[in-house]
Design an enzyme around this catalytic site. Structure first.
Site, PDB file in Angstrom:
ATOM      1  N   SER A  13       0.751  13.543  -1.684  1.00 39.88           N
ATOM      2  CA  SER A  13       0.678  14.202  -2.991  1.00 39.88           C
ATOM      3  C   SER A  13      -0.669  14.170  -3.674  1.00 39.88           C
ATOM      4  CB  SER A  13       1.724  13.574  -3.930  1.00 39.88           C
ATOM      5  OG  SER A  13       3.020  13.736  -3.387  1.00 39.88           O
ATOM      6  N   ASN A  61       9.515   4.764   0.521  1.00 45.72           N
ATOM      7  CA  ASN A  61       8.510   3.715   0.677  1.00 45.72           C
ATOM      8  C   ASN A  61       8.284   3.489   2.162  1.00 45.72           C
ATOM      9  OD1 ASN A  61       7.070   1.292   0.788  1.00 45.72           O
ATOM     10  ND2 ASN A  61       8.130   0.422  -0.977  1.00 45.72           N
ATOM     11  N   SER A 140     -10.345   4.344   8.630  1.00 45.96           N
ATOM     12  CA  SER A 140     -11.474   4.351   7.698  1.00 45.96           C
ATOM     13  C   SER A 140     -12.711   3.834   8.395  1.00 45.96           C
ATOM     14  CB  SER A 140     -11.177   3.455   6.491  1.00 45.96           C
ATOM     15  OG  SER A 140     -12.326   3.301   5.676  1.00 45.96           O
ATOM     16  N   TYR A 153      -8.255  -4.427   3.151  1.00 48.71           N
ATOM     17  CA  TYR A 153      -8.291  -3.007   3.517  1.00 48.71           C
ATOM     18  C   TYR A 153      -8.946  -2.810   4.886  1.00 48.71           C
ATOM     19  CZ  TYR A 153      -8.932   2.048   2.861  1.00 48.71           C
ATOM     20  OH  TYR A 153      -8.898   3.421   3.004  1.00 48.71           O
ATOM     21  N   ALA A 155      -9.197  -4.988   7.325  1.00 46.57           N
ATOM     22  CA  ALA A 155      -8.308  -5.526   8.350  1.00 46.57           C
ATOM     23  C   ALA A 155      -7.171  -4.558   8.644  1.00 46.57           C
ATOM     24  CB  ALA A 155      -7.759  -6.880   7.916  1.00 46.57           C
ATOM     25  N   LYS A 157      -7.156  -1.290   8.313  1.00 47.59           N
ATOM     26  CA  LYS A 157      -7.639  -0.088   8.995  1.00 47.59           C
ATOM     27  C   LYS A 157      -8.113  -0.407  10.417  1.00 47.59           C
ATOM     28  CE  LYS A 157      -6.848   2.803   5.632  1.00 47.59           C
ATOM     29  NZ  LYS A 157      -5.822   3.846   5.767  1.00 47.59           N
ATOM     30  N   ILE A 186     -15.633   9.525   0.867  1.00 45.96           N
ATOM     31  CA  ILE A 186     -15.076  10.838   0.561  1.00 45.96           C
ATOM     32  C   ILE A 186     -14.959  11.006  -0.949  1.00 45.96           C
ATOM     33  CG2 ILE A 186     -13.106  12.373   0.900  1.00 45.96           C
ATOM     34  CD1 ILE A 186     -14.653  11.741   3.480  1.00 45.96           C
TER      35      ILE A 186
END
Length: 245
Positions: A13, A61, A140, A153, A155, A157, A186
């Site tokens: 979304s 979820n 990422s 984050y 770890a 990715k 980005i």
């Protein structure tokens, strides 16, 4: 191109997820837009339908196994099959790791890594019967190079890249490809609030000298979802302007 294909996109979304949904729809795919927030899910579904795409929303979820299963069941019930899964749902809870709370570590690993595992497991049951499919994980650049203040984050990715390669090996015999897209810096709503100086500092780390766009990431996803990528699996497609090579 994914014409007449059925695509499930998590975190559909906002930002990159929204751009991916719109890009796949522009190529003719029908979209199951998944998000934890029903209100914003309804908005993107209406946007897709206004553009002439077939689209439904699913509120759930990704960290809950039953929700992941029901998400795929809803797609099959509505469209009869699932051709593409894009594991895009993700969160951040940044802090230096010495001050990182256990719950912030657990939350990020749960959404970013466990969520992709649960959704991939659910869709693989359908794709193996079809003997075809595309699973695309949004990783990422920091999962490849690390980043101070983002131990959780990074770890998650990096783990997602490992999951990509393992699943690619397991599912290849069923004609299912599994790849990752690793975006760099980005431009999104989150970066819009940054000062011009901070944006300039970010851009200075990128050989091409500019931040990427959500559409840049979406274009890479469309390629990996297309017939043109049929002989590509277990790969990480970097969309980072040369930031990490």
């Amino acid at each position: 191109m994914p014409s007449e294909k059925i695509a499930v996109v998590t975190g559909a979304s906002r930002g990159i997820g929204r751009a991916i949904s719109l890009a796949l729809a522009s190529k003719g795919a029908s979209i199951v837009a998944v998000d934890i927030d029903r209100e914003v899910t309804d908005i993107v579904v209406k946007e897709l339908q206004t553009l002439g795409a077939k689209a439904i929303g699913f509120t759930g979820n990704v960290t809950v196994a039953d929700d992941a299963e029901r998400m795929i069941e809803a797609a099959v019930k509505e469209f009869g099959r699932v051709d593409i899964l894009v594991n895009n749902a993700g969160i951040t809870r940044d802090n230096i790791f010495l001050r990182m709370k256990d719950e912030d570590w657990d939350a990020v690993l749960s959404v970013n890594l466990k969520g992709a595992f649960l959704c991939s497991r659910a869709v693989a049951k359908v794709m193996t019967k079809q003997r075809s499919g595309r699973i695309i994980n949004i990783a990422s650049v920091v999962g490849q190079m690390g980043n101070a203040g983002q131990a959780n984050y990074c770890a998650s990715k990096a783990g997602l890249i490992g999951l990509t390669k393992s699943n690619a090996r397991e599912l290849a015999k069923r004609n299912i490809t599994v790849n990752a897209v690793a975006p760099g810096f980005i431009a999104t709503a989150m970066t819009d609030v940054l000062s011009d100086k901070v944006k300039e500092e970010l851009a200075s780390q990128i050989p091409l000298g500019i931040l990427g766009t959500s559409e840049d990431v979406a274009n890479a996803v469309c390629f990996l979802a297309s017939d043109a990528s049929g002989y590509i699996t277990g790969q990480v497609l970097a969309v980072n302007g040369g930031m990490y090579m």
